[in-house]
Design an enzyme around this catalytic site. Structure first.
Site, PDB file in Angstrom:
ATOM      1  N   TYR A   1      15.808  29.936   9.909  1.00  0.00           N
ATOM      2  CA  TYR A   1      14.574  30.603  10.337  1.00  0.00           C
ATOM      3  C   TYR A   1      14.491  30.750  11.846  1.00  0.00           C
ATOM      4  O   TYR A   1      14.820  29.829  12.595  1.00  0.00           O
ATOM      5  CB  TYR A   1      13.361  29.788   9.881  1.00  0.00           C
ATOM      6  CG  TYR A   1      12.994  29.961   8.434  1.00  0.00           C
ATOM      7  CD1 TYR A   1      12.699  31.229   7.914  1.00  0.00           C
ATOM      8  CD2 TYR A   1      12.910  28.865   7.589  1.00  0.00           C
ATOM      9  CE1 TYR A   1      12.347  31.383   6.589  1.00  0.00           C
ATOM     10  CE2 TYR A   1      12.550  29.003   6.259  1.00  0.00           C
ATOM     11  CZ  TYR A   1      12.272  30.273   5.762  1.00  0.00           C
ATOM     12  OH  TYR A   1      11.922  30.420   4.455  1.00  0.00           O
TER      13      TYR A   1
ATOM     14  N   LYS B   1       0.841  -1.204   0.000  1.00  0.00           N
ATOM     15  CA  LYS B   1       0.000   0.000   0.000  1.00  0.00           C
ATOM     16  C   LYS B   1       0.873   1.249   0.000  1.00  0.00           C
ATOM     17  O   LYS B   1       2.086   1.158   0.258  1.00  0.00           O
ATOM     18  CB  LYS B   1      -0.907  -0.031   1.236  1.00  0.00           C
ATOM     19  CG  LYS B   1      -0.159  -0.033   2.569  1.00  0.00           C
ATOM     20  CD  LYS B   1      -1.075  -0.370   3.740  1.00  0.00           C
ATOM     21  CE  LYS B   1      -0.298  -0.389   5.051  1.00  0.00           C
ATOM     22  NZ  LYS B   1      -1.127  -0.901   6.163  1.00  0.00           N
TER      23      LYS B   1
HETATM   24  C1  LIG Z   1      -0.384  -1.924   6.802  1.00  0.00           C
HETATM   25  C2  LIG Z   1      -0.980  -3.228   7.150  1.00  0.00           C
HETATM   26  C3  LIG Z   1      -0.185  -4.381   7.169  1.00  0.00           C
HETATM   27  C4  LIG Z   1       1.320  -4.338   7.043  1.00  0.00           C
HETATM   28  O1  LIG Z   1       1.839  -3.873   8.265  1.00  0.00           O
HETATM   29  P1  LIG Z   1       3.412  -3.812   8.555  1.00  0.00           P
HETATM   30  O2  LIG Z   1       3.481  -3.467   9.997  1.00  0.00           O
HETATM   31  O3  LIG Z   1       3.949  -2.743   7.687  1.00  0.00           O
HETATM   32  O4  LIG Z   1       3.983  -5.130   8.251  1.00  0.00           O
HETATM   33  C5  LIG Z   1      -0.805  -5.607   7.339  1.00  0.00           C
HETATM   34  N1  LIG Z   1      -2.142  -5.685   7.530  1.00  0.00           N
HETATM   35  C6  LIG Z   1      -2.927  -4.589   7.561  1.00  0.00           C
HETATM   36  C7  LIG Z   1      -4.384  -4.740   7.803  1.00  0.00           C
HETATM   37  C8  LIG Z   1      -2.368  -3.319   7.392  1.00  0.00           C
HETATM   38  O5  LIG Z   1      -3.154  -2.241   7.446  1.00  0.00           O
END
Ligand SMILES: *Cc1c(COP(=O)(O)O)cnc(C)c1O
Length: 390
Positions: A278, A57
């Site tokens: 800044y 994702k």
């Molecule tokens: C993002 C996510 C994962 C992966 O999680 P990691 O901690 O990056 O391995 C797995 N399952 C769900 C439902 C997620 O939202």
């Protein structure tokens, strides 16, 4: 990062030669596709007979799903997870037809047909999503693949215990779909001693027992390291594939994947008492050599990094001075001899001296946010075996 790669030798020994660092960008993000493949195989071996999927994702945690997903497929991965339907549609074009693409958020109302047409497997998180997916299946006269998420103690996504009971009693919607996966997600897996882990595992077992017997999945990166009872039939790592440490109490078993270098755009020597950046929140306390690098919070180097940490130049740490600007950061290079650091030189932001976890601690966040903040302003390099990937 492995110092044997030709790229690192090039930038560390002759840092002001442009080479392959991308002459127009303020920095170069190097992604080691072999390291991702090795991390996948490490996790697959760790979970034995369970299936190791991959969560890609958010553009593969910012690293570029178009390159990362095919590398994972080549390493043997067949089950991919994204969050949104549009991420699934984009991913479909990067993977062979045999790859399964699960959409964690399920279809938002109106996107069901696009899911069908792109052969996405939505994770159904509510009775409403289940009913809508079942309705589309009935309309099309065929059972459609889907997964079910049950909430076991995170109150984020998934069917409540009451919802599961309703699904169990009224099988009509469930019978309209081809159930491929029952999943849940752990809230505290990065804290192995947290009692919520065992509570969620037990709750998941109960929910699975009242649903059809299909493959079950509970764990992401950290959960994998809670042991075999957490592996079920499939695990869903994301961050660990990309080099983020799945547990903070042990050495990181994953290979580093990312290297980030910024370019120097100015070098100046200043007297004692010179205010920097800044707000003039910092003044030099002795004569200093300052370098300005072309990277700032718009490149994902969070503004919370003010006054903390150091970037590296040829084995020398250069502390961050004053506030992080949108496009630039000032570093203290007083320890670097005059003339040794010039405009165009590469400065290590993430690499062998400074891993993602260190940067995250300095920025007051976690490796996940460091990665997903990197965005698209950098020159990107994908390497395999230390060489630029075709
Ligand atoms: C993002 C996510 C994962 C992966 O999680 P990691 O901690 O990056 O391995 C797995 N399952 C769900 C439902 C997620 O939202």
């Amino acid at each position: 990062m492995q110092s044997k790669t030709s790229y690192i030798e090039e930038t560390m020994t002759v840092p002001d030669i442009v080479g392959d660092v991308g002459i127009h960008a303020g920095g170069t993000l190097t992604v080691d596709l072999d390291a991702i493949a090795t991390n996948f195989r490490t996790l697959q071996a760790h979970v034995g007979s369970a299936i190791c999927g991959a969560v890609v994702k958010a553009d593969a945690y910012g690293l570029g799903v178009a390159r990362v997903a095919p590398a994972l497929y080549a390493a043997g991965c067949r089950s991919f997870f994204v969050a949104h339907v549009d991420e699934g549609i984009a991913l479909r074009s990067h993977l062979p037809a045999r790859a399964h693409i699960y959409v964690l958020h399920g279809p938002l109302p109106g996107s069901e047909v696009d899911c069908v047409e792109n052969r996405l497997v939505p994770i159904l998180n509510s009775l409403e999503q289940l009913a809508a997916w079942a309705a589309v299946a009935r309309l099309r006269g065929s059972r459609l693949s889907g997964g079910l998420q049950v909430d076991t103690g995170m109150a984020r996504l998934g069917l409540s215990p009451r919802d599961v009971e309703i699904v169990r009693q009224r099988q009509d919607d469930l019978s309209a779909i081809e159930l491929r996966l029952v999943m849940s997600h752990l809230a505290c897996a990065d804290t192995p001693t947290h009692p919520a882990n065992e509570a969620q595992r037990a709750a998941f077992a109960i929910r699975c027992a009242s649903l059809p017997r299909v493959p079950a999945s509970l764990s992401a990166s950290s959960g994998i390291f809670l042991g075999k009872p957490y592996h079920h039939n499939m695990v869903r790592p994301g961050a660990a594939l990309f080099g983020v440490a799945p547990r903070l109490d042990r050495p990181n078993p994953m290979l580093p994947v990312v290297r980030l270098d910024a370019r120097v755009i100015q070098v100046r020597d200043v007297p004692t008492g010179t205010p920097v950046g800044y707000g003039h929140i910092v003044k030099t306390t002795s004569p200093a050599r300052l370098v300005t690098i072309a990277m700032g919070y718009a490149d994902g180097y969070l503004r919370s990094g003010v006054g903390r940490g150091a970037a590296w130049f040829c084995g020398t740490p250069l502390p961050i001075v004053g506030r992080i600007s949108m496009d630039s950061i000032v570093l203290d290079a007083t320890r670097v001899p005059q003339g040794a650091i010039r405009e165009g030189a590469s400065i290590e932001i993430i690499g062998e001296h400074r891993d993602i976890g260190t940067v995250a601690a300095e920025l007051g966040t976690i490796g996940y946010e460091v990665l997903t903040s990197l965005r698209h302003r950098y020159h990107r390099r994908y390497v395999t075996g230390g060489k630029a990937a075709a």
